[in-house]
Design an enzyme around this catalytic site. Structure first.
Site, short mmCIF file in Angstrom:
data_model
loop_
_atom_site.label_atom_id
_atom_site.label_comp_id
_atom_site.label_asym_id
_atom_site.label_seq_id
_atom_site.Cartn_x
_atom_site.Cartn_y
_atom_site.Cartn_z
N CYS A 57 12.95 11.73 -17.87
CA CYS A 57 13.27 10.41 -18.12
C CYS A 57 11.42 10.17 -18.20
CB CYS A 57 13.50 9.69 -16.78
SG CYS A 57 15.30 9.82 -17.20
C1 UGA Z 1 13.22 8.57 -12.74
C2 UGA Z 1 13.11 6.83 -12.48
O1 UGA Z 1 12.12 6.54 -10.60
C3 UGA Z 1 14.10 5.64 -12.14
O2 UGA Z 1 13.89 4.48 -11.79
C4 UGA Z 1 14.45 5.81 -13.89
O3 UGA Z 1 16.54 4.53 -14.04
C5 UGA Z 1 15.06 7.01 -14.29
O4 UGA Z 1 13.78 8.10 -14.57
C6 UGA Z 1 14.77 7.16 -15.85
O5 UGA Z 1 14.54 6.54 -16.82
O6 UGA Z 1 16.58 7.26 -16.24
P1 UGA Z 1 14.19 10.68 -12.59
O7 UGA Z 1 13.58 10.73 -13.58
O8 UGA Z 1 15.82 10.53 -11.64
O9 UGA Z 1 13.88 8.42 -12.13
O10 UGA Z 1 13.36 10.58 -10.62
P2 UGA Z 1 12.70 10.25 -10.30
O11 UGA Z 1 12.92 10.70 -8.76
O12 UGA Z 1 11.62 9.18 -9.89
O13 UGA Z 1 11.30 11.43 -10.37
C7 UGA Z 1 10.94 11.74 -11.57
C8 UGA Z 1 9.82 12.92 -11.03
O14 UGA Z 1 8.48 12.57 -10.69
C9 UGA Z 1 9.86 14.45 -10.22
O15 UGA Z 1 9.89 15.36 -11.58
C10 UGA Z 1 9.79 13.93 -9.37
O16 UGA Z 1 9.23 14.95 -8.11
C11 UGA Z 1 8.67 13.52 -9.46
N1 UGA Z 1 7.67 12.44 -8.61
C12 UGA Z 1 8.40 11.40 -7.61
C13 UGA Z 1 6.83 12.75 -7.61
O17 UGA Z 1 5.81 13.19 -7.53
N2 UGA Z 1 6.50 11.79 -6.72
C14 UGA Z 1 7.55 10.91 -6.15
O18 UGA Z 1 6.89 10.08 -4.44
C15 UGA Z 1 8.40 10.22 -6.63
#
Ligand code: UGA
Length: 449
Positions: free
Chosen positions: A277
C-alpha cells in the site's frame, strides 16, 4: 442486505467476511477457480490472523458464499462492491481490473431488472469512481446514473490486524453520487458505531490517499533525521524523539496523564516502509500530481528516502566491520512487517541483495513468509539459504540482523551472543539487554565507532 463483492484479495475477502459476520448476505466473486475452491472449504489463500476462523463461521451460518460467476453473485444484490487490485505500473495506477469489473457489472445490469449501487472499495485515484467507473457502467448497461447507484467506500485495513480494523474502525467514509447509495451505505454499516463521514466519491478517494501519504511522510522524515543522528555520532535518536514527544502537540496531557497517540510510533527509526500500500499509493499520488500540473515534490523525496533506507543496514555494518566477504549473516524476518506472510516491497529483500553484493554468506528466517520470499528470486543465489530453527543458527552467525519486528525474535537476548554483532534494524529490544555483543541499529552510532 444482499451484497456482491468482486475480488477476494486482502480487502475483498476481509470486507466480505466481516460484513457477513454482521448478518449481511455476501457473495464473493473471484475469477481464479483454485481460490474459489479453497475459499469454499473455508481456507483463505493468504495468511491473516483470525480470518480462517471467521470465514468458517460465516460459511457455516449460511451468510457467505463464493463463486466465479459475477452474474450469479449479482442476482438481487443491492450493493456490488469492487475490491480488485490496483497495481502500479511505472509509478502510475493501473485501473484495468477496476475497468473490467465495472464493465462486467454494467453488462449484467443491462439485462437485469434490479437497482444496484456499485461501490468502489479498491484504492483508486480521485476522479476514478465518477469518471472511469461511471463511464464503463453506463456504456455497458446503456443506463444512466440513477438507474443504478454509485459510490466509493475506502478501506483503512492494516495487514496483520485487518479483521480488528474492520470490526473496530476509526471511521467509515461514505463517498456517494446519489442519495439511494448513501442510504444503502448507511444501512450496510448500521451495526458499526464510529465516526461516519458522507462526502462525494472523489473526496473519499483522496481521504484514502492522503491518509497513507501523510503516514509515509512521517516515516521518511523520521528516518532521515535518524540517519543524521547516526552520522553525527554520540546520539541515540530514540532519546531525541522522547524529547520531541514531550511536546504536548505530540503527546497531550489528558486528565493529568500523558497520552501516547498511535502516530508517535511512526517516529521510530527503521529500514523504511514496505507492503502493498504505502509505496504504491505514494507513487500513484506523486504521479497524479504530475499529471495535474501540481508537482508533489515532498512525496518524491519520501519515496527517494524510503528506497535508500534499507541500504543503511549494510552501509553501517560495512563501516563497523570492514569487508563482509564470507561473513556469516543471519537475517531474521522477511515479511514487510510482523503478523503477515506478505513480502511485497519488503526491506529484507533489499538488505539481502546488499549482503549478496558484499559476498556475505547468508541464512534467513521468517516464521511464515519464507516461501513467498523465495519466489522473489528467480534462481535462489548459492550464498543464501533458509532456516527453520533460527535459534540454532544464532550460534554459528557472525552477524544477526533483525529486519522484521516479529515478537519471537525478542528471545534473542536470552541466548549466548558473545562476540557477535547484532543489528536491530527495527528497535525490537532495549540495547541494555545485550551483554558481550556489539549492538548496531539505525539512528545511533556510538562516538568514536
Ligand atoms: C497501510 C495503512 O496503515 C492502512 O490504514 C491502509 O488501509 C493500508 O495501508 C492500505 O492502503 O490498504 P499496511 O500496509 O497493511 O496498511 O501496514 P502498516 O502497518 O501501515 O505498515 C506499512 C509500512 O509502514 C510497513 O512497512 C511498516 O513497517 C511501516 N511502519 C508502520 C513503520 O515504519 N512505522 C510504523 O509506526 C508503522
Amino acid at each position: 442486505m444482499k451484497l456482491c463483492v468482486i475480488g477476494t484479495g486482502y480487502v475483498g475477502l476481509v470486507s466480505g467476511v466481516c460484513l457477513a459476520a454482521k448478518g449481511h448476505q455476501v457473495t464473493c466473486v473471484d475469477l481464479n477457480p483454485d481460490i474459489v475452491a479453497m475459499l469454499k472449504q473455508g481456507k483463505p489463500h493468504f495468511y491473516e490472523p483470525g480470518l480462517q476462523e471467521l470465514l468458517t463461521s460465516v460459511i457455516n451460518a449460511g451468510k457467505f458464499t463464493v463463486t466465479s460467476s459475477l452474474s450469479d453473485a449479482m442476482q438481487g444484490a443491492e450493493i456490488a462492491m469492487i475490491a480488485v487490485g490496483t497495481p502500479s505500473v511505472d509509478g502510475e495506477i493501473d485501473l484495468k481490473f477496476v475497468r473490467s469489473a465495472a464493465k462486467e457489472i454494467g453488462t449484467f445490469l443491462k439485462a437485469a431488472d434490479q437497482h444496484t449501487s456499485v461501490i468502489v472499495k479498491s484504492t483508486v485515484v480521485p476522479g476514478t469512481t465518477d469518471g472511469v467507473v461511471l463511464d464503463e457502467i453506463q456504456i455497458a448497461s446503456g443506463k444512466k446514473l440513477g438507474q443504478f447507484g454509485l459510490g466509493m467506500n475506502p478501506e483503512f485495513l492494516r495487514e496483520g490486524c485487518a479483521i480488528e480494523d474492520f470490526s473496530l474502525p476509526d471511521r467509515i467514509v461514505f463517498g456517494y453520487e446519489d442519495k439511494k447509495t448513501l442510504e444503502r451505505l448507511e444501512a450496510l454499516y448500521a451495526p458499526w458505531d464510529c465516526d461516519k463521514l458522507a462526502v462525494n466519491s472523489r473526496t473519499a478517494e483522496l481521504i484514502k490517499y492522503a491518509n497513507n501519504a501523510l503516514l509515509a511522510v512521517q516515516i521518511s522524515a523520521a528516518n532521515e533525521i535518524a540517519n543524521l543522528s547516526a552520522a553525527i555520532g554520540g546520539i541515540d535518536i530514540l532519546d531525541v524523539y522522547n524529547g520531541v514527544c514531550a511536546d504536548k502537540r505530540w503527546r497531550p496531557i489528558v486528565n493529568n496523564q500523558r497520552v501516547t497517540p498511535g502516530i508517535t510510533s511512526y517516529l521510530l527509526p527503521g529500514c523504511g516502509f514496505g507492503g502493498s500500500c504505502f509505496p504504491k499509493d505514494v507513487e500513484a499520488l506523486r504521479t497524479l500530481g504530475q499529471n495535474n500540473d501540481s508537482p508533489m515534490r515532498l512525496l518524491q523525496s519520501v519515496l527517494d528516502i524510503n528506497n535508500e533506507q534499507p541500504s543503511q543496514v549494510v552501509k553501517i555494518l560495512s563501516q563497523q566491520m570492514g569487508s563482509l566477504k564470507g561473513k556469516k549473516v543471519l537475517v531474521l524476518g522477511l515479511a514487510f512487517k510482523p503478523d503477515t506472510d506478505d513480502v511485497r516491497e519488503t526491506a529484507s529483500f533489499k538488505i539481502v541483495q546488499d549482503l549478496l553484493a558484499k559476498s556475505a554468506s547468508i541464512k534467513a528466517h521468517d516464521p511464515i513468509a519464507t516461501s513467498n520470499f523465495k519466489k522473489l528470486f528467480g534462481e535462489p543465489p548459492s550464498d543464501l539459504t533458509f532456516v527453520e530453527d533460527w535459534e540454532e543458527d544464532v550460534f554459528e552467525a557472525d552477524v544477526i540482523i533483525i529486519a522484521t519486528k516479529w515478537d519471537e525474535y525478542k528471545n534473542i537476548t536470552n541466548l549466548n551472543l558473545d562476540g557477535k554483532v547484532i543489528f536491530d534494524a527495527r528497535r525490537l529490544f532495549d540495547k541494555g539487554r545485550l551483554k558481550n555483543a556489539t549492538y548496531l541499529t539505525i539512528g545511533m552510532r556510538t562516538r568514536g565507532q
